[in-house]
Design an enzyme around this catalytic site. Structure first.
Site, PDB file in Angstrom:
ATOM      1  N   HIS A   1     -31.859  28.902 -19.027  1.00 44.06           N
ATOM      2  CA  HIS A   1     -32.411  29.694 -17.881  1.00 44.06           C
ATOM      3  C   HIS A   1     -32.283  31.073 -18.285  1.00 44.06           C
ATOM      4  O   HIS A   1     -31.334  31.540 -18.840  1.00 44.06           O
ATOM      5  CB  HIS A   1     -31.396  29.219 -16.656  1.00 44.06           C
ATOM      6  CG  HIS A   1     -30.010  29.499 -16.665  1.00 44.06           C
ATOM      7  ND1 HIS A   1     -29.442  30.769 -16.540  1.00 44.06           N
ATOM      8  CD2 HIS A   1     -29.139  28.758 -16.995  1.00 44.06           C
ATOM      9  CE1 HIS A   1     -28.007  30.807 -16.697  1.00 44.06           C
ATOM     10  NE2 HIS A   1     -27.809  29.562 -17.196  1.00 44.06           N
TER      11      HIS A   1
ATOM     12  N   ASP B   1     -32.361  33.371 -15.833  1.00 43.68           N
ATOM     13  CA  ASP B   1     -31.772  34.073 -14.700  1.00 43.68           C
ATOM     14  C   ASP B   1     -30.154  34.144 -14.956  1.00 43.68           C
ATOM     15  O   ASP B   1     -29.529  33.429 -15.497  1.00 43.68           O
ATOM     16  CB  ASP B   1     -31.822  33.553 -13.476  1.00 43.68           C
ATOM     17  CG  ASP B   1     -31.371  32.065 -13.267  1.00 43.68           C
ATOM     18  OD1 ASP B   1     -31.634  31.484 -14.314  1.00 43.68           O
ATOM     19  OD2 ASP B   1     -31.091  31.584 -12.091  1.00 43.68           O
TER      20      ASP B   1
ATOM     21  N   ASP C   1     -23.992  33.506 -20.557  1.00 41.67           N
ATOM     22  CA  ASP C   1     -24.734  32.571 -19.805  1.00 41.67           C
ATOM     23  C   ASP C   1     -26.048  32.799 -19.392  1.00 41.67           C
ATOM     24  O   ASP C   1     -26.067  33.682 -18.251  1.00 41.67           O
ATOM     25  CB  ASP C   1     -23.669  32.377 -18.573  1.00 41.67           C
ATOM     26  CG  ASP C   1     -23.969  31.183 -17.674  1.00 41.67           C
ATOM     27  OD1 ASP C   1     -25.080  30.399 -18.036  1.00 41.67           O
ATOM     28  OD2 ASP C   1     -23.430  31.226 -16.733  1.00 41.67           O
TER      29      ASP C   1
ATOM     30  N   GLU D   1     -31.792  28.495 -12.201  1.00 37.36           N
ATOM     31  CA  GLU D   1     -30.477  27.798 -12.566  1.00 37.36           C
ATOM     32  C   GLU D   1     -29.024  28.381 -11.513  1.00 37.36           C
ATOM     33  O   GLU D   1     -28.154  27.610 -11.333  1.00 37.36           O
ATOM     34  CB  GLU D   1     -30.031  27.636 -13.736  1.00 37.36           C
ATOM     35  CG  GLU D   1     -29.071  26.569 -14.372  1.00 37.36           C
ATOM     36  CD  GLU D   1     -27.539  26.921 -14.162  1.00 37.36           C
ATOM     37  OE1 GLU D   1     -26.782  25.998 -14.047  1.00 37.36           O
ATOM     38  OE2 GLU D   1     -27.290  28.070 -13.902  1.00 37.36           O
ATOM     39  N   GLU D   2     -29.152  29.822 -11.679  1.00 40.49           N
ATOM     40  CA  GLU D   2     -27.917  30.239 -11.126  1.00 40.49           C
ATOM     41  C   GLU D   2     -28.222  30.482  -9.463  1.00 40.49           C
ATOM     42  O   GLU D   2     -27.276  30.960  -8.812  1.00 40.49           O
ATOM     43  CB  GLU D   2     -27.832  31.716 -11.549  1.00 40.49           C
ATOM     44  CG  GLU D   2     -27.482  31.918 -13.020  1.00 40.49           C
ATOM     45  CD  GLU D   2     -26.003  31.139 -13.210  1.00 40.49           C
ATOM     46  OE1 GLU D   2     -25.351  30.671 -12.506  1.00 40.49           O
ATOM     47  OE2 GLU D   2     -25.662  31.428 -14.733  1.00 40.49           O
TER      48      GLU D   2
ATOM     49  N   GLU E   1     -25.894  25.702 -22.274  1.00 45.13           N
ATOM     50  CA  GLU E   1     -24.860  26.154 -21.502  1.00 45.13           C
ATOM     51  C   GLU E   1     -23.492  26.403 -22.395  1.00 45.13           C
ATOM     52  O   GLU E   1     -23.215  25.453 -23.130  1.00 45.13           O
ATOM     53  CB  GLU E   1     -24.618  24.868 -20.280  1.00 45.13           C
ATOM     54  CG  GLU E   1     -25.651  25.051 -19.061  1.00 45.13           C
ATOM     55  CD  GLU E   1     -25.604  26.381 -18.296  1.00 45.13           C
ATOM     56  OE1 GLU E   1     -24.698  27.289 -18.608  1.00 45.13           O
ATOM     57  OE2 GLU E   1     -26.611  26.365 -17.636  1.00 45.13           O
TER      58      GLU E   1
ATOM     59  N   HIS F   1     -19.812  34.609 -15.870  1.00 49.33           N
ATOM     60  CA  HIS F   1     -20.027  35.074 -14.461  1.00 49.33           C
ATOM     61  C   HIS F   1     -18.808  36.219 -14.083  1.00 49.33           C
ATOM     62  O   HIS F   1     -18.502  36.583 -12.822  1.00 49.33           O
ATOM     63  CB  HIS F   1     -19.398  33.737 -13.336  1.00 49.33           C
ATOM     64  CG  HIS F   1     -20.797  32.949 -13.537  1.00 49.33           C
ATOM     65  ND1 HIS F   1     -20.650  32.118 -12.101  1.00 49.33           N
ATOM     66  CD2 HIS F   1     -21.806  32.635 -14.368  1.00 49.33           C
ATOM     67  CE1 HIS F   1     -22.103  31.434 -12.340  1.00 49.33           C
ATOM     68  NE2 HIS F   1     -22.450  31.643 -13.727  1.00 49.33           N
TER      69      HIS F   1
END
Length: 392
Positions: A68, A70, A101, A135-136, A164, A350
């Protein structure tokens, strides 16, 4: 400063703000890089979400790199040691939102393919990229929609490597070969509002629900199995009352989640929850949302190739794990594809000041290239894929 091709591409991707569901031009950049290798790109937007399907070759087996573009919001900018979308290397660590990520993984995937295609232009099978900007976020217009479109036209994925961040201490020390299912519930318990001094004229939904919730929390739903821990029930939010001390609430609302193994099904969990609530005589409404079914890739070509690749590049034996949250692998595995997740260390994902070891991305790229060599070059006398990396 001169950077390796993988680091240079990671820099370019991180510089593009792409807070979900934005893509920030990342997919266009990647499509351009892949076009030079002979990939044919198909942009597949759904709603405000951008998706990219890029494929080189038409034969099977098909190995897909999934990820991903995003990222999650950066949070308070003043808490970052350097701007989140201005990548910077400090003390050997690459800082920036998405470094771990998972823009770093995407960069490693692209450069791995560039080297592999240069040395094996006539490789067996096909290679593809499946990238999303959802995805997020809600994950409703991203990978799941692309997979549905591929299935509708009979385009089958054999092996899928999701980038991931899976590693803990060293790149490749942990590979995710499955994920637990995630089932969410929104429960509303109905009572009768009243004065706390006249409880006989009211019906307190908190008092009514408490024994049932205690029972749900105490249940041994299963004992897990060889690959999965026992199913977990967790209440994540609870609200009841008007905010004052002298009013019995008329409604209780709460959110809960099950992370469950392949020992259970979502329907079985739902039935058992309703049995408990009904037995306690609650007046309630319960809405369910299934975020993803559990999936598991057992022993097979992809697991063995990934283990061989990590061992060849880094000299370590990787451990298989199904821990952690959900990933877009949950949308790909039900098609029958073998799915694993291999990516950088997940310690800062994150978080503020997200970072990844700069050298780790080059290592990861080499591991991805080794997986390609394992699966798409060698065959034994019976025509089966081999896993030795000593020669081509």
């Amino acid at each position: 400063m001169d950077h390796s091709p993988t680091l240079a591409l990671a820099f370019d991707l991180i510089r593009r703000p792409s807070v979900t569901p934005e893509d920030g031009g990342c997919q266009e950049l990647i499509a351009t890089r892949l076009a030079a290798l002979g990939f044919v790109s198909e942009h597949m937007p759904f709603g405000e979400v951008k998706n990219l399907w890029a494929r080189r070759g038409t034969r099977r087996p098909l190995l897909v790199f999934a990820g991903h573009t995003d990222v999650v919001p950066p949070g308070p900018l003043d808490k970052w040691q350097s701007p989140p979308f201005e990548p910077e290397i400090r003390d050997g660590m690459l800082y920036g939102r998405g470094a771990a990520d998972m823009k770093g993984s995407i960069a490693a995937m692209v450069t791995a393919c560039e080297r592999f295609v240069a040395t094996h232009p006539d490789h067996r099978g096909a290679i593809a990229f499946l990238l999303t900007s959802d995805e997020e976020g809600p994950s409703v217009n991203g990978t799941v929609k692309v997979v549905e479109a591929l299935e509708a036209r009979g385009e089958k994925i054999d092996w899928c490597l999701v980038g991931e961040p899976s590693s803990t201490q060293q790149v490749g020390d942990v590979v995710k070969n499955g994920r637990r299912g995630s089932l969410n519930g929104r429960l509303s318990v109905h009572g009768i509002q009243g004065h706390v001094a006249y409880p006989h004229l009211a019906d307190n939904p908190i008092h009514r629900a408490a024994p049932a919730l205690a029972e749900l929390a105490a249940i041994e739903w299963d004992r897990g199995n060889e690959f999965f821990p026992a199913t977990s029930f967790q209440i994540s939010n609870i609200h009841g009352g008007t905010g004052v001390e002298n009013v019995i609430p008329g409604e209780l609302e709460l959110l809960f989640n099950f992370r469950y193994s392949t020992a259970l099904t979502a329907e079985e969990i739902k039935r058992r929850v309703h049995d408990v609530l009904d037995r306690h005589g609650l007046k309630y409404e319960l809405d369910w949302k299934l975020s993803g079914e559990p999936f598991l890739t057992g022993q097979g070509e992809l697991v063995e190739a990934t283990r061989a690749a990590v061992r060849a590049v880094s000299g370590i034996d990787t451990a298989l794990s199904t821990a952690g949250g959900t990933s877009d692998g949950r949308f790909i595995a039900p098609t029958g594809a073998q799915v694993i997740e291999l990516g950088p260390l997940n310690a800062t994902i994150h978080k503020l000041n997200e970072c990844v070891g700069a050298a780790d991305l080059d290592t990861l790229s080499s591991q991805y290239e080794a997986v390609l060599r394992c699966l798409l070059t060698r065959r034994d006398a019976a025509g089966q894929t081999g896993y030795s990396l000593n020669s081509d």
